[in-house]
Scaffold this motif. Structure first.
Motif, PDB file in Angstrom:
ATOM      1  N   TYR A  79       6.355  -4.028  -6.925  1.00 20.86           N
ATOM      2  CA  TYR A  79       4.988  -4.190  -6.432  1.00 20.86           C
ATOM      3  C   TYR A  79       3.907  -4.112  -7.510  1.00 20.86           C
ATOM      4  N   THR A 103      -5.162  -1.891  -6.986  1.00 22.04           N
ATOM      5  CA  THR A 103      -5.247  -3.319  -6.688  1.00 22.04           C
ATOM      6  C   THR A 103      -5.092  -3.643  -5.212  1.00 22.04           C
ATOM      7  N   ASP A 104      -4.356  -2.802  -4.474  1.00 19.17           N
ATOM      8  CA  ASP A 104      -4.123  -3.058  -3.042  1.00 19.17           C
ATOM      9  C   ASP A 104      -3.828  -1.735  -2.358  1.00 19.17           C
ATOM     10  N   SER A 158      -1.778  -1.735   1.056  1.00 18.50           N
ATOM     11  CA  SER A 158      -0.340  -1.956   0.882  1.00 18.50           C
ATOM     12  C   SER A 158       0.331  -0.748   0.263  1.00 18.50           C
ATOM     13  N   THR A 163      -1.576  -9.368   4.150  1.00 15.88           N
ATOM     14  CA  THR A 163      -1.789  -9.268   2.708  1.00 15.88           C
ATOM     15  C   THR A 163      -0.590  -9.792   1.937  1.00 15.88           C
ATOM     16  N   GLN A 164       0.612  -9.469   2.409  1.00 19.39           N
ATOM     17  CA  GLN A 164       1.822  -9.935   1.741  1.00 19.39           C
ATOM     18  C   GLN A 164       1.934 -11.455   1.796  1.00 19.39           C
ATOM     19  N   LYS A 198      -0.528 -13.570   2.007  1.00 23.17           N
ATOM     20  CA  LYS A 198      -1.546 -14.114   1.114  1.00 23.17           C
ATOM     21  C   LYS A 198      -1.075 -14.043  -0.334  1.00 23.17           C
ATOM     22  N   LYS A 199      -0.464 -12.914  -0.700  1.00 21.91           N
ATOM     23  CA  LYS A 199       0.049 -12.772  -2.067  1.00 21.91           C
ATOM     24  C   LYS A 199       1.145 -13.794  -2.353  1.00 21.91           C
ATOM     25  N   GLN A 200       2.027 -14.002  -1.374  1.00 24.63           N
ATOM     26  CA  GLN A 200       3.109 -14.975  -1.552  1.00 24.63           C
ATOM     27  C   GLN A 200       2.562 -16.385  -1.708  1.00 24.63           C
ATOM     28  N   ALA A 227       1.058 -16.699  -5.154  1.00 25.92           N
ATOM     29  CA  ALA A 227       2.116 -16.783  -6.161  1.00 25.92           C
ATOM     30  C   ALA A 227       2.750 -18.167  -6.170  1.00 25.92           C
TER      31      ALA A 227
END
Length: 319
Positions: A154, A161-162, A165, A293-294, A296-298, A301
């Motif tokens: 992570y 940063t988060d 999470s 959030t996960q 969005k991060k994916q 990326a």
């Protein structure tokens, strides 16, 4: 990641709002010891979660003293004494891979290892096990044994940063996993009204919205001074940081000493509009926000990877 949202066993249907209100009226008149005695007999699937803060230690000591008194009043038959040496109690009704020795200690004790505890906190966890001769169920972020494992998955300084999470991964998910595996239906909490914030209006017994989990706050009416007086009077092991100006102790990166006697949790999350770590907020809302959030991060990326491939392809074309 596990999708369980509530304890594996169902809370009895008679725990209605009206019934809880009536119980709380009666519990308000009892001492914390009497509240715990009642809970140990009356609440199904009772466990205690603790980070070994002052209030949690007082509760642990009270449970231990109640258990000793009960054993003295109702001695265990000699034929079963050999089981005292075992870490597991075959009579515990939970899943066999997570059995708990109720003869040694009647309420399963859960410690959430966030990977960022102070060394003093980890030392205290070991001292408490030895002092009370009790087993400790340790839960860590899923798939992680070390801080390096967590940061590899992570990233470093995730609390910066988060933050949402971070709280979900180190506290909320491990706690829900513990509840599920141990068949928890009621959890003892160390929260007190004198800690202010959202805790100022605590009931002694609560029913968590959505999950149906019962939460017991046996020291809800106590002050910090009452907690400290008990620790000293009964020689309860406590965190060495309490003698260094700390009043409420969490992870090392978000806990500071404080001289604010009016707000003992003022040393937590300095500079942030935050009073809870996630264990006592809306679970379903927090899980939904974490999942969003996960995703969005994916997506970010994947977009970054696509751009890198396009740049590589363009560079080859130019060459």
């Amino acid at each position: 990641m596990p999708e369980s949202t509530a304890p594996s066993n169902t809370i009895p249907t008679y725990f209605t709002p009206a019934y809880l209100k009536a119980i709380n009226i009666k519990l308000e008149k009892l001492s914390p010891e009497k509240i715990l005695e009642w809970a140990m007999i009356s609440l199904p699937g009772l466990i205690q979660t603790t980070a070994f803060g002052p209030t949690g230690l007082v509760i642990l000591d009270m449970i231990n003293r109640i258990h000793i008194d009960q054993q003295a009043a109702h001695p265990t038959p000699a034929s079963s004494s050999a089981s005292e040496q075992d870490d597991d109690d075959e009579d515990y009704p939970g899943p066999k891979k997570h059995v708990y020795n109720t003869r040694r200690h009647p309420v399963p004790l859960i410690f959430l290892d966030t990977m960022y505890h102070f060394p003093e906190t980890l030392d205290l966890a070991q001292r408490v096990q030895e002092h009370y001769n009790i087993p400790l169920k340790v839960y860590k972020p899923e798939g992680c044994e070390t801080t390096a494992d967590f940061e590899r998955l992570y990233g470093e300084r995730l609390w910066e940063t988060d933050d949402l999470s971070y709280d979900y991964l180190i506290k909320v998910e491990p706690a829900r996993r513990a509840y599920e595996e141990l068949g928890a239906q009621a959890v003892i909490s160390g929260r007190r009204r004198s800690q202010k914030g959202d805790r100022a209006r605590l009931d002694i017994l609560e029913l968590e919205a959505g999950t149906g989990l019962l939460k017991l706050n046996p020291l809800a009416t106590w002050s910090y001074q009452q907690v400290w007086t008990y620790l000293r009077a009964h020689q309860v092991p406590f965190n060495a940081l309490l003698d260094q100006g700390y009043r409420s102790i969490g992870d090392w990166h978000s806990t500071r000493p404080t001289t604010n006697l009016e707000d003992e949790r003022s040393g937590r999350w300095e500079g942030k509009a935050k009073t809870e770590c996630g264990l006592h907020v809306d679970y379903f809302k927090m899980r939904a926000e974490f999942q969003a959030t996960q995703k969005k991060k994916q997506a970010l990326a994947a977009a970054q990877k696509e751009r890198e491939l396009e740049e590589q392809a363009a560079a080859l074309t130019i060459a």
